[in-house]
Design an enzyme around this catalytic site. Sequence first.
Site, mmCIF file in Angstrom:
data_model
loop_
_atom_site.group_PDB
_atom_site.id
_atom_site.type_symbol
_atom_site.label_atom_id
_atom_site.label_comp_id
_atom_site.label_asym_id
_atom_site.label_seq_id
_atom_site.Cartn_x
_atom_site.Cartn_y
_atom_site.Cartn_z
ATOM 1 N N TRP A 21 -3.870 4.663 0.813
ATOM 2 C CA TRP A 21 -4.235 5.590 1.884
ATOM 3 C C TRP A 21 -5.246 6.639 1.445
ATOM 4 O O TRP A 21 -5.992 7.185 2.266
ATOM 5 C CB TRP A 21 -2.985 6.267 2.468
ATOM 6 N N THR A 66 0.852 -1.187 0.000
ATOM 7 C CA THR A 66 0.000 0.000 0.000
ATOM 8 C C THR A 66 0.890 1.241 0.000
ATOM 9 O O THR A 66 2.107 1.149 0.249
ATOM 10 C CB THR A 66 -0.953 -0.025 1.223
ATOM 11 N N CYS A 67 0.291 2.398 -0.275
ATOM 12 C CA CYS A 67 1.063 3.655 -0.287
ATOM 13 C C CYS A 67 0.063 4.800 -0.203
ATOM 14 O O CYS A 67 -0.936 4.690 0.500
ATOM 15 C CB CYS A 67 1.944 3.741 -1.542
ATOM 16 N N GLY A 68 0.300 5.889 -0.914
ATOM 17 C CA GLY A 68 -0.626 7.005 -0.903
ATOM 18 C C GLY A 68 -1.822 6.783 -1.814
ATOM 19 O O GLY A 68 -2.964 6.923 -1.412
#
Length: 285
Positions: free
Chosen positions: A269, A240-242
Amino acid sequence: MAQDDPRSLVSTDWLAAHMKDPDLRILDGSWHMPAENRDPKAEYDAAHIPGARFFDIDEIADLRSDLPHMVPPVEKFMSRMRAMGVGDGHQVVIYDTKGVQSAARVWWLFKLMGQNDVAVLDGGLPKWQAEGREIEDLPPMIRDRHMTVRRQNHLVKDVTQVSSASKLGDYEIIDARAAARFKGDVEEPRAGLRSGHIPNSKNVPFADLLNADGTMKAADACRAVFEAAGVDLSKPAITTCGSGVTACILALAMERFGKTDYAVYDGSWTEWGAFPTLPIATGEA
């Protein structure tokens, strides 16, 4: 220099040696955060690797979603690739204007659509230009090419699946954002999002997997970064990330050292941080 693998990562030397291969297709997969005020299509029009086509991450997406650049419907992906002259039997190489960043998202998207002969250019356009290699501003000659798509659903996760994994601990959830964002010490660059991370996730900032020149570290060095972050590599992984872009750098790194039981949380996110009913954690993992 990383070992060349036409299914994950290839060097500028490899690409230069294969430029005249009839079934090679090169894509510029550059993308930038809105705050950077950069236009990747305009930059592509001004200078790109000869023969490259531009892959618009924000347009080749599910525009019905409120979230940015979500995975497109299969039919849309197929139609866009046909229009770009990318199809069955092609070796695809993707680069970006930063080194190894958004190109990894395009690589993962091709993998999701069942395409295996696809690689990221290690070091991207900056390394290509630093070596004095040819660039052009001409549009490529394109002929339609059919692509057979077999979507690999195991490579992507939605918010419900990630929420379950966070509670059950049956996956390692690995966050590619910088440590300050993961810990919740700074505000998110996208307005309206809470700060912090998904409970029970680990932090492997994508920058830790890259060398100073924008190339990816060797496979063993990438594995060591995950291990140092406390990631249990015996478990399947969700990255996952932004907004689902740099999470794919983690997926690419894992592919490099032979870990293939990974998936990307597409909403990342931008989705999780916007929902007040979803739990968040702050501080160290």
